[in-house]
Design a protein around this motif. Structure first.
Motif, PDB file in Angstrom:
ATOM      1  N   GLU A 281      56.762  54.544  78.674  1.00  0.00           N
ATOM      2  CA  GLU A 281      55.715  53.772  77.975  1.00  0.00           C
ATOM      3  C   GLU A 281      55.046  54.875  76.859  1.00  0.00           C
ATOM      4  N   ILE A 282      54.938  55.915  77.214  1.00  0.00           N
ATOM      5  CA  ILE A 282      54.438  56.862  75.977  1.00  0.00           C
ATOM      6  C   ILE A 282      55.522  56.971  74.779  1.00  0.00           C
TER       7      ILE A 282
ATOM      8  N   GLU B 104      62.174  46.842  72.535  1.00  0.00           N
ATOM      9  CA  GLU B 104      61.543  47.688  73.214  1.00  0.00           C
ATOM     10  C   GLU B 104      62.516  48.993  73.339  1.00  0.00           C
TER      11      GLU B 104
ATOM     12  N   LYS C 106      51.177  53.385  77.418  1.00  0.00           N
ATOM     13  CA  LYS C 106      51.717  52.994  75.918  1.00  0.00           C
ATOM     14  C   LYS C 106      50.646  52.863  74.874  1.00  0.00           C
TER      15      LYS C 106
ATOM     16  N   ARG D 236      49.525  55.185  71.689  1.00  0.00           N
ATOM     17  CA  ARG D 236      49.712  54.655  70.376  1.00  0.00           C
ATOM     18  C   ARG D 236      48.415  54.688  69.623  1.00  0.00           C
TER      19      ARG D 236
ATOM     20  N   ASN E 253      57.386  54.568  73.982  1.00  0.00           N
ATOM     21  CA  ASN E 253      57.363  53.363  73.118  1.00  0.00           C
ATOM     22  C   ASN E 253      55.910  53.368  72.643  1.00  0.00           C
ATOM     23  N   GLY E 254      54.803  54.284  72.739  1.00  0.00           N
ATOM     24  CA  GLY E 254      53.465  54.124  72.059  1.00  0.00           C
ATOM     25  C   GLY E 254      53.837  55.082  70.994  1.00  0.00           C
TER      26      GLY E 254
END
Length: 316
Positions: free
Chosen positions: A73-74, A137, A46, A50, A76-77
């Protein structure tokens, strides 16, 4: 263009170094740049995604090289940015990839070739997709509650102790879970839409159930398919709700749930959601997970966020 390959070194069983070496050979003949970033712990993907998105915007592509955890995770980034994500399914389950590549039997080599990463003729379409916001999230795939979370929890423990089982660890976990009670309770207050587009509320305090899957995509849990007809950009979340059942009632449900035939299940209902609140009946953590990762919330507030992540698709 910069292509940032974010790799989870412990995800899946594919020979990533061999794949990366071949892709590197291609990039030597291109003006584009290939950068490999390996994650070292939870949350790294993440942060890396980001940071590159903030620095380069639409002049870079983040390439997810792992499984569903790395994709989560990516996503979310990169949410709300102009930077697209490309997915190379190098994990164990690769459930979100099953949706975008339209097959339960993904061949990562074919995916790489289709994007032109071996030939140097890189090509893809970028389209914005929806995500689920839950307590701030983002969920890209499926958020679920009940028996499947118990299977996920047990399966992960078995896989950690007996690594060679791989995805079979979750089949063992199903057997273990069926030996326990399959009846749970939660409180729900959810905004729904029926198949004619009419809004309605689902309000139960408590709701007696065995499983509730809220889906942005279609597959999870190693290939179970509660929402075969889901669309990633329609502003709706498909759901599958299974009433509280016992083990004898559950046994015939499993193959239909896996095959995407939820509408044929006697004890299940389906539809669409846009937002809602789900909370514990006794202030203990909910038996729930998002994108395959358990959470410890006692209350979840969720909503669909429309077209907030750019995703690379294989050109037709």
């Amino acid at each position: 263009m910069k292509y940032i390959f974010i790799a989870n070194p412990i995800a899946g069983n594919d020979d990533k170094q061999k794949i990366f070496s071949r892709i590197k050979s291609t990039f030597r003949h291109l003006d584009d740049e290939m950068i490999i970033e390996e994650t070292k712990g939870k949350g790294d993907a993440k942060i890396i995604a980001r940071d590159y998105a903030q620095k380069y915007g639409s002049d870079c592509v983040i390439v997810s090289c792992g499984g569903d955890g790395t994709v989560h995770e990516i996503a979310n980034g990169l949410v709300y940015t102009k930077t697209p994500m490309m997915i190379l399914p190098l994990g164990t389950g690769n459930d979100f990839a099953k949706k975008i590549y339209k097959t339960k039997s993904i061949n990562v080599e074919n995916v790489i070739k289709s994007f032109g990463l071996y030939s140097g003729k890189i090509k893809y379409d970028v389209k914005p997709i929806d995500l689920i916001d839950y307590n701030g999230e983002k969920c890209i795939n499926v958020m679920s509650y009940g028996v499947d979370t118990k299977v996920e929890t047990i399966g992960r423990k078995i896989a950690a102790k007996v690594p060679f089982l791989g995805q079979q660890a979750y089949n063992v976990a199903i057997v273990s879970t069926l030996c326990q009670s399959l009846k749970y309770k939660i409180n729900v207050d959810i905004e729904c839409v029926d198949k004619n587009g009419e809004p309605y509320k689902m309000q139960k305090t408590p709701l007696d159930y065995s499983l509730l899957a809220i889906c942005n995509a279609s597959y999870y849990g190693g290939g179970f398919c509660p929402a075969p007809n889901s669309k990633l950009d329609d502003g709706l979340l498909d759901y599958a709700l299974c009433d509280a059942v016992n083990v004898l009632q559950a046994l015939p449900i499993i193959p239909k749930y896996s095959a995407g035939k939820v509408d044929e299940i006697k004890h299940a209902s389906t539809g669409y959601m846009t937002s809602g609140r789900i909370w514990s009946v006794d202030d203990t953590p909910l038996l729930g997970n998002c994108d395959g990762e358990n959470f410890d919330y006692t209350e979840v507030n969720f909503k669909v966020e429309q077209k907030v992540l750019n995703l690379c698709y294989i050109k037709d």
